[in-house]
Design a protein around this motif. Sequence first.
Motif, PDB file in Angstrom:
ATOM      1  N   VAL A 342       1.561 -56.660   2.737  1.00 30.17           N
ATOM      2  CA  VAL A 342       2.023 -56.455   4.106  1.00 30.17           C
ATOM      3  C   VAL A 342       0.873 -56.269   5.091  1.00 30.17           C
ATOM      4  CG1 VAL A 342       2.278 -53.941   3.895  1.00 30.17           C
ATOM      5  CG2 VAL A 342       3.748 -55.224   5.489  1.00 30.17           C
ATOM      6  N   GLU A 343      -0.259 -55.777   4.613  1.00 32.19           N
ATOM      7  CA  GLU A 343      -1.403 -55.572   5.517  1.00 32.19           C
ATOM      8  C   GLU A 343      -1.859 -56.884   6.147  1.00 32.19           C
ATOM      9  OE1 GLU A 343      -1.378 -52.332   2.458  1.00 32.19           O
ATOM     10  OE2 GLU A 343      -1.227 -54.529   2.409  1.00 32.19           O
ATOM     11  N   CYS A 344      -1.686 -57.982   5.410  1.00 32.66           N
ATOM     12  CA  CYS A 344      -2.104 -59.282   5.932  1.00 32.66           C
ATOM     13  C   CYS A 344      -1.212 -59.744   7.081  1.00 32.66           C
ATOM     14  CB  CYS A 344      -2.108 -60.329   4.818  1.00 32.66           C
ATOM     15  SG  CYS A 344      -3.229 -59.922   3.461  1.00 32.66           S
ATOM     16  N   TYR A 345      -0.093 -59.054   7.265  1.00 32.91           N
ATOM     17  CA  TYR A 345       0.844 -59.404   8.336  1.00 32.91           C
ATOM     18  C   TYR A 345       0.792 -58.390   9.478  1.00 32.91           C
ATOM     19  CZ  TYR A 345       2.708 -62.837   5.087  1.00 32.91           C
ATOM     20  OH  TYR A 345       2.837 -63.907   4.237  1.00 32.91           O
ATOM     21  N   TYR A 346       1.062 -57.129   9.185  1.00 33.03           N
ATOM     22  CA  TYR A 346       1.237 -56.212  10.322  1.00 33.03           C
ATOM     23  C   TYR A 346      -0.087 -55.864  10.980  1.00 33.03           C
ATOM     24  CZ  TYR A 346      -0.161 -51.627   8.333  1.00 33.03           C
ATOM     25  OH  TYR A 346      -0.850 -50.553   7.822  1.00 33.03           O
ATOM     26  N   ILE A 347      -1.182 -55.749  10.234  1.00 30.10           N
ATOM     27  CA  ILE A 347      -2.472 -55.464  10.878  1.00 30.10           C
ATOM     28  C   ILE A 347      -2.937 -56.696  11.662  1.00 30.10           C
ATOM     29  CG2 ILE A 347      -4.865 -54.760  10.519  1.00 30.10           C
ATOM     30  CD1 ILE A 347      -4.013 -53.303   8.010  1.00 30.10           C
ATOM     31  N   ARG A 348      -2.638 -57.875  11.146  1.00 33.46           N
ATOM     32  CA  ARG A 348      -2.949 -59.111  11.894  1.00 33.46           C
ATOM     33  C   ARG A 348      -2.150 -59.147  13.196  1.00 33.46           C
ATOM     34  NH1 ARG A 348      -0.872 -64.701  10.693  1.00 33.46           N
ATOM     35  NH2 ARG A 348       0.140 -63.676   8.915  1.00 33.46           N
ATOM     36  N   GLY A 349      -0.882 -58.717  13.115  1.00 32.24           N
ATOM     37  CA  GLY A 349      -0.086 -58.655  14.348  1.00 32.24           C
ATOM     38  C   GLY A 349      -0.687 -57.709  15.374  1.00 32.24           C
ATOM     39  N   TRP A 350      -1.152 -56.570  14.914  1.00 34.81           N
ATOM     40  CA  TRP A 350      -1.805 -55.623  15.816  1.00 34.81           C
ATOM     41  C   TRP A 350      -3.089 -56.228  16.406  1.00 34.81           C
ATOM     42  CZ3 TRP A 350      -1.023 -51.214  18.375  1.00 34.81           C
ATOM     43  CH2 TRP A 350       0.100 -50.435  18.035  1.00 34.81           C
ATOM     44  N   ALA A 351      -3.849 -56.956  15.588  1.00 33.99           N
ATOM     45  CA  ALA A 351      -5.082 -57.579  16.086  1.00 33.99           C
ATOM     46  C   ALA A 351      -4.753 -58.602  17.178  1.00 33.99           C
ATOM     47  CB  ALA A 351      -5.835 -58.245  14.934  1.00 33.99           C
ATOM     48  N   TYR A 352      -3.696 -59.390  16.991  1.00 38.46           N
ATOM     49  CA  TYR A 352      -3.272 -60.330  18.033  1.00 38.46           C
ATOM     50  C   TYR A 352      -2.907 -59.584  19.307  1.00 38.46           C
ATOM     51  CZ  TYR A 352      -3.014 -64.579  15.130  1.00 38.46           C
ATOM     52  OH  TYR A 352      -3.311 -65.681  14.361  1.00 38.46           O
ATOM     53  N   TYR A 353      -2.185 -58.478  19.178  1.00 40.38           N
ATOM     54  CA  TYR A 353      -1.774 -57.711  20.359  1.00 40.38           C
ATOM     55  C   TYR A 353      -2.993 -57.177  21.108  1.00 40.38           C
ATOM     56  CZ  TYR A 353      -0.229 -53.731  23.095  1.00 40.38           C
ATOM     57  OH  TYR A 353      -0.034 -52.830  24.126  1.00 40.38           O
ATOM     58  N   ILE A 354      -3.961 -56.630  20.380  1.00 42.64           N
ATOM     59  CA  ILE A 354      -5.146 -56.076  21.032  1.00 42.64           C
ATOM     60  C   ILE A 354      -5.916 -57.156  21.779  1.00 42.64           C
ATOM     61  CG2 ILE A 354      -7.406 -55.021  20.557  1.00 42.64           C
ATOM     62  CD1 ILE A 354      -6.023 -53.497  18.239  1.00 42.64           C
ATOM     63  N   LEU A 355      -5.922 -58.372  21.251  1.00 42.75           N
ATOM     64  CA  LEU A 355      -6.617 -59.481  21.911  1.00 42.75           C
ATOM     65  C   LEU A 355      -5.768 -60.125  23.004  1.00 42.75           C
ATOM     66  CD1 LEU A 355      -8.249 -61.220  18.798  1.00 42.75           C
ATOM     67  CD2 LEU A 355      -9.388 -59.794  20.525  1.00 42.75           C
ATOM     68  N   GLY A 356      -4.552 -59.619  23.220  1.00 45.97           N
ATOM     69  CA  GLY A 356      -3.701 -60.141  24.283  1.00 45.97           C
ATOM     70  C   GLY A 356      -2.921 -61.379  23.900  1.00 45.97           C
ATOM     71  N   ASN A 357      -2.874 -61.721  22.616  1.00 43.98           N
ATOM     72  CA  ASN A 357      -2.091 -62.877  22.169  1.00 43.98           C
ATOM     73  C   ASN A 357      -0.677 -62.406  21.809  1.00 43.98           C
ATOM     74  OD1 ASN A 357      -4.391 -64.516  22.393  1.00 43.98           O
ATOM     75  ND2 ASN A 357      -5.037 -64.027  20.301  1.00 43.98           N
ATOM     76  N   CYS A 358       0.141 -62.232  22.865  1.00 41.47           N
ATOM     77  CA  CYS A 358       1.430 -61.568  22.686  1.00 41.47           C
ATOM     78  C   CYS A 358       2.407 -62.375  21.841  1.00 41.47           C
ATOM     79  CB  CYS A 358       2.037 -61.270  24.061  1.00 41.47           C
ATOM     80  SG  CYS A 358       1.042 -60.103  25.037  1.00 41.47           S
ATOM     81  N   ASP A 359       2.438 -63.692  22.044  1.00 42.62           N
ATOM     82  CA  ASP A 359       3.380 -64.503  21.278  1.00 42.62           C
ATOM     83  C   ASP A 359       3.108 -64.398  19.773  1.00 42.62           C
ATOM     84  OD1 ASP A 359       4.712 -65.367  23.534  1.00 42.62           O
ATOM     85  OD2 ASP A 359       3.456 -67.157  23.770  1.00 42.62           O
ATOM     86  N   GLN A 360       1.811 -64.541  19.425  1.00 41.93           N
ATOM     87  CA  GLN A 360       1.457 -64.433  17.998  1.00 41.93           C
ATOM     88  C   GLN A 360       1.729 -63.035  17.469  1.00 41.93           C
ATOM     89  OE1 GLN A 360      -0.418 -65.794  20.410  1.00 41.93           O
ATOM     90  NE2 GLN A 360      -1.743 -67.437  19.619  1.00 41.93           N
ATOM     91  N   ALA A 361       1.414 -62.024  18.279  1.00 37.96           N
ATOM     92  CA  ALA A 361       1.632 -60.643  17.849  1.00 37.96           C
ATOM     93  C   ALA A 361       3.106 -60.396  17.557  1.00 37.96           C
ATOM     94  CB  ALA A 361       1.129 -59.673  18.919  1.00 37.96           C
ATOM     95  N   TRP A 362       3.969 -60.858  18.460  1.00 42.89           N
ATOM     96  CA  TRP A 362       5.417 -60.653  18.291  1.00 42.89           C
ATOM     97  C   TRP A 362       5.922 -61.332  17.011  1.00 42.89           C
ATOM     98  CZ3 TRP A 362       8.919 -57.610  20.599  1.00 42.89           C
ATOM     99  CH2 TRP A 362      10.278 -57.871  20.377  1.00 42.89           C
ATOM    100  N   ASP A 363       5.513 -62.588  16.811  1.00 41.06           N
ATOM    101  CA  ASP A 363       5.995 -63.338  15.650  1.00 41.06           C
ATOM    102  C   ASP A 363       5.505 -62.728  14.333  1.00 41.06           C
ATOM    103  OD1 ASP A 363       7.287 -65.095  17.329  1.00 41.06           O
ATOM    104  OD2 ASP A 363       5.678 -66.595  17.288  1.00 41.06           O
ATOM    105  N   VAL A 364       4.223 -62.384  14.286  1.00 39.76           N
ATOM    106  CA  VAL A 364       3.654 -61.886  13.036  1.00 39.76           C
ATOM    107  C   VAL A 364       4.182 -60.490  12.710  1.00 39.76           C
ATOM    108  CG1 VAL A 364       1.513 -61.233  11.861  1.00 39.76           C
ATOM    109  CG2 VAL A 364       1.600 -63.323  13.226  1.00 39.76           C
ATOM    110  N   LEU A 365       4.341 -59.638  13.737  1.00 41.20           N
ATOM    111  CA  LEU A 365       4.876 -58.299  13.493  1.00 41.20           C
ATOM    112  C   LEU A 365       6.321 -58.371  13.000  1.00 41.20           C
ATOM    113  CD1 LEU A 365       3.333 -56.370  16.521  1.00 41.20           C
ATOM    114  CD2 LEU A 365       2.880 -55.918  14.099  1.00 41.20           C
ATOM    115  N   GLN A 366       7.092 -59.301  13.561  1.00 39.97           N
ATOM    116  CA  GLN A 366       8.457 -59.473  13.064  1.00 39.97           C
ATOM    117  C   GLN A 366       8.451 -59.925  11.597  1.00 39.97           C
ATOM    118  OE1 GLN A 366      11.807 -61.035  15.647  1.00 39.97           O
ATOM    119  NE2 GLN A 366      10.051 -61.938  16.700  1.00 39.97           N
TER     120      GLN A 366
END
Length: 417
Positions: A342-366
């Motif tokens: 799961v770390e390969c998904y939710y931490i990646r989602g957080w990294a996308y969010y911090i970089l401002g990539n909201c679409d990727q963050a939303w999809d990966v966190l889901q």
Amino acid sequence: MRPNRRIVRDHQKPFFSNKRRGLSGLPLFFFVIMTLGTSLLLVLVTATRYDELRYMAEDALGIAPTYTPRAVEHAQRGIALYGEGKASAALDAFGMALTPQPDNIAYLYEYGRILIELDQYDGAAPIGDRMIALAPGDARGYALKARALMWSDPGSAIPVAVSGLDIDSDFAPLHAALAIAYTNSGRFAEALQRGSRAIELDPLDSFAHRAYSIPLIFTGRYSQAIEALEQAVAINPNLTGPYFELAAQYRKIDFQEMAVGIYRRVLELEPNNAKAYLRICETYAQVGQFQAGTPFCEQALEINPQYASAWRMLGQLQYSRRNYESAIDSFENCVRFGSVEVECYYIRGWAYYILGNCDQAWDVLQEALNYTAADEIVDSINIGLSNVRINCPGFENVTLPTAIPPTPIPPTPIGGI
């Protein structure tokens, strides 16, 4: 004056007498019997070892074909290699032994046991079935099948092992397999009894001690589990599996230096063991020494560039050092090489969010919600999704998803700790 001594010859007798000398009578009889016996033995040896003697003669003349070892020689070599801790080479040797004798139960059993040692449980299960079909009255087939299922399907492993005990109630590997299967079924008291019985029946069986450690660990008896695993290591110090299990227990009780020392011992035995490098990396990260741990993760990936778990750990270290772009690349490699950690998904989602990539963050966190049921991680995922809704334009009115129940992931195999 010396007397003149002359040989006086009796001209009535021939110079070479006809009188027999040497063996006669009973001694002659025994001589004849011994000669015949030796000749008969030579004939028998020549008949039974004709191919070998012919090969030796042809080899002396330089015309011998390449020597092909017999099945038993491959098997003996496999046993020796396994004792040296060379499980992969031992597997190959038993595979060659099985080529001319595919129905040899002893060879099938050893081959299957080594498959399990190499974490190839799926390959061992059909061999167990084959052994049971070939020799339904031999407990070894049931033991191998139970061991192949004890982690992934303990409910099926238990009746198989019990059937084996009906054949041989004192076969230690059956009790050892039940110790793990019962643990994974939540039947801890029975698991402890079976593990203890396995050691009682065969105190020199490394697997029995390793199996007994599992219910001890699940019931919080870490010191006893460490003792059991130390016994397993002592029985076969060249086999790396028990070292990983032992080091994991030292990490659990916060003896990190001891754990690192054990992993380094593994590297002395197997200098290119990528898992040992990864475990050292994780141990340093566990105590917050992220920079010190990073080279060990990188070394693991140098040995095996497709090692998904090493990409996962490297991504976590990069994220902790705020190297978000590199962390995303590492987590994507983790997923690309087949991991569902799961770390390969939710931490990646957080990294996308911090970089401002909201679409990727939303999809990966889901997507991450499909890979965990742990409350702490689910909370972190939901916080990330909430942050996207609050801070990313266009997500204000998006409904938070309902998590799909995660697919159950089998427990970590005994050799994968």
